[in-house]
Design an enzyme around this catalytic site. Structure first.
Site, short mmCIF file in Angstrom:
data_model
loop_
_atom_site.label_atom_id
_atom_site.label_comp_id
_atom_site.label_asym_id
_atom_site.label_seq_id
_atom_site.Cartn_x
_atom_site.Cartn_y
_atom_site.Cartn_z
CG ASP A 98 -10.40 -30.89 -2.30
OD1 ASP A 98 -9.37 -30.48 -1.71
OD2 ASP A 98 -11.42 -31.23 -1.70
CE LYS A 146 -11.09 -28.63 2.76
NZ LYS A 146 -9.98 -29.50 2.38
CG ASP A 189 -7.99 -29.74 5.29
OD1 ASP A 189 -7.63 -30.23 6.38
OD2 ASP A 189 -8.80 -30.30 4.52
CG LEU A 190 -1.30 -28.36 4.69
CD1 LEU A 190 0.09 -27.76 4.73
CD2 LEU A 190 -1.56 -29.00 3.32
CE LYS A 191 -8.29 -33.66 6.67
NZ LYS A 191 -8.13 -33.09 5.32
CG ASP A 240 5.75 -36.30 12.26
OD1 ASP A 240 6.36 -36.98 13.10
OD2 ASP A 240 6.08 -36.25 11.07
CG ASN A 254 11.17 -30.88 17.79
OD1 ASN A 254 11.19 -29.75 18.28
ND2 ASN A 254 12.07 -31.29 16.91
CB THR A 284 -16.88 -36.20 7.36
OG1 THR A 284 -15.99 -35.78 6.31
CG2 THR A 284 -17.00 -35.09 8.38
NE ARG A 287 -21.22 -34.94 -1.18
CZ ARG A 287 -20.00 -34.58 -0.74
NH1 ARG A 287 -19.83 -33.46 -0.06
NH2 ARG A 287 -18.95 -35.32 -1.01
NE ARG A 345 -15.97 -34.92 -3.35
CZ ARG A 345 -15.68 -36.10 -2.77
NH1 ARG A 345 -15.34 -37.13 -3.54
NH2 ARG A 345 -15.71 -36.22 -1.46
O1 LIG Z 1 -13.16 -34.98 8.30
C1 LIG Z 1 -12.87 -34.35 7.27
C2 LIG Z 1 -11.82 -33.48 7.18
C3 LIG Z 1 -11.59 -32.81 6.02
N1 LIG Z 1 -12.35 -33.00 4.92
C4 LIG Z 1 -12.05 -32.23 3.70
O2 LIG Z 1 -13.19 -31.45 3.32
C5 LIG Z 1 -13.40 -31.49 1.93
C6 LIG Z 1 -14.76 -32.05 1.62
O3 LIG Z 1 -14.95 -32.15 0.24
P1 LIG Z 1 -16.31 -32.65 -0.42
O4 LIG Z 1 -16.02 -32.65 -1.87
O5 LIG Z 1 -17.37 -31.64 -0.04
O6 LIG Z 1 -16.61 -34.01 0.12
C7 LIG Z 1 -12.24 -32.27 1.32
O7 LIG Z 1 -11.27 -31.35 0.91
C8 LIG Z 1 -11.71 -33.08 2.49
O8 LIG Z 1 -10.30 -33.27 2.40
C9 LIG Z 1 -13.39 -33.87 5.00
O9 LIG Z 1 -14.11 -34.09 4.00
N2 LIG Z 1 -13.63 -34.53 6.16
#
Ligand SMILES: O=c1ccn([C@@H]2O[C@H](COP(=O)(O)O)[C@@H](O)[C@H]2O)c(=O)[nH]1
Length: 235
Positions: free
Chosen positions: A10, A31, A58-60, A63, A66, A121, A183, A213
């Protein structure tokens, strides 16, 4: 698919990514999320793959069926290892995603894994009940999303560690449980609400963990990564 901890890259641009990855002398599972992808576009995937790393894109996607099908067809050409959608898009949308991914995957490559986000989460049970008006315990909503994801033929879900074992029991061991919100003990939770340590994840049904992080904000990211690996691999 390898089961190394997935590092969430990120970062705002390629410059920070290259600098970060330069600390490591091994192949990683990383990711790429919307922050990086929306700034750098598909070239960042090529760049990171070119450095020898596996990629979870991870673009989730969420929509109409189609649109998701067509978008997945395009993404399939990037050669990533794992991609995702939101299960809230429904069974037809997830089936469309799978069809698009299969149609777009070059014949000499294997299809990327396809998983669906259940409840983020960063969501608590109270938020879900009040804001999404889902009047159920959170575990039931997550499990429902996991079951419709399986029905649509996808490979697994994104959930928190706290739901992983139940999903494994109901949907089967082979159905992936990819768990962010990881964490190190005593570490800051930030915006995450359903968190757990790598060793707890290991013992409570996660197939793969996603760590951002706790590694990327560390003054010594290689040491932080190795600590996560040790805890994740410890029996
Ligand atoms: O439910 C979800 C889906 C995706 N994420 C992604 O994972 C990482 C977590 O980053 P941390 O810094 O370890 O918190 C982040 O890129 C989110 O977009 C998620 O946290 N929860």
């Amino acid at each position: 698919m390898n089961n190394k901890p997935i590092i969430a890259l990120d970062f705002p641009s390629e410059k920070e990514v290259v600098e970060f990855l330069g600390h490591f002398d091994e192949s990683l599972f990383v990711k790429i999320g919307m922050e990086l992808y929306l700034q750098e576009g598909p070239n960042i995937v090529e760049k990171v793959k070119g450095l020898g790393h596996d990629v979870f894109l991870d673009l989730k996607l969420h929509d109409i069926p189609n649109t998701v099908k067509s978008a997945m067809k395009g993404l399939a050409r990037l050669g990533v290892d794992l991609v995702n959608v939101h299960a809230a898009g429904g069974i037809n949308m997830m089936e469309g995603a799978l069809e698009g991914l299969e149609a777009g995957t070059p014949s000499d490559q294997s299809r990327a894994g396809l998983i669906a986000v259940t409840q983020l989460t960063s969501t608590t049970e109270q938020q879900m009940q009040e804001q999404q008006k889902i009047k159920l315990p959170l575990i039931e909503s997550v499990l429902n999303y996991a079951q419709i994801t399986k029905q649509a033929g996808l490979d697994g879900v994104v959930c928190s560690v706290h739901e992983a074992a139940t999903i494994s029991e109901v949907c089967g061991e082979d159905f992936l449980r990819v768990t962010p919100g990881i964490r190190l003990a005593g570490g800051e939770s930030h915006d995450q609400k359903r968190v757990a340590t790598p060793n707890f994840a290991r013992n409570h049904g996660s197939s793969l963990i996603v760590v951002g992080r706790a590694i990327t904000n560390s003054a010594d990211p290689v040491n932080a990564y190795n600590t996560v690996v040790k805890l994740w691999e410890a029996k």
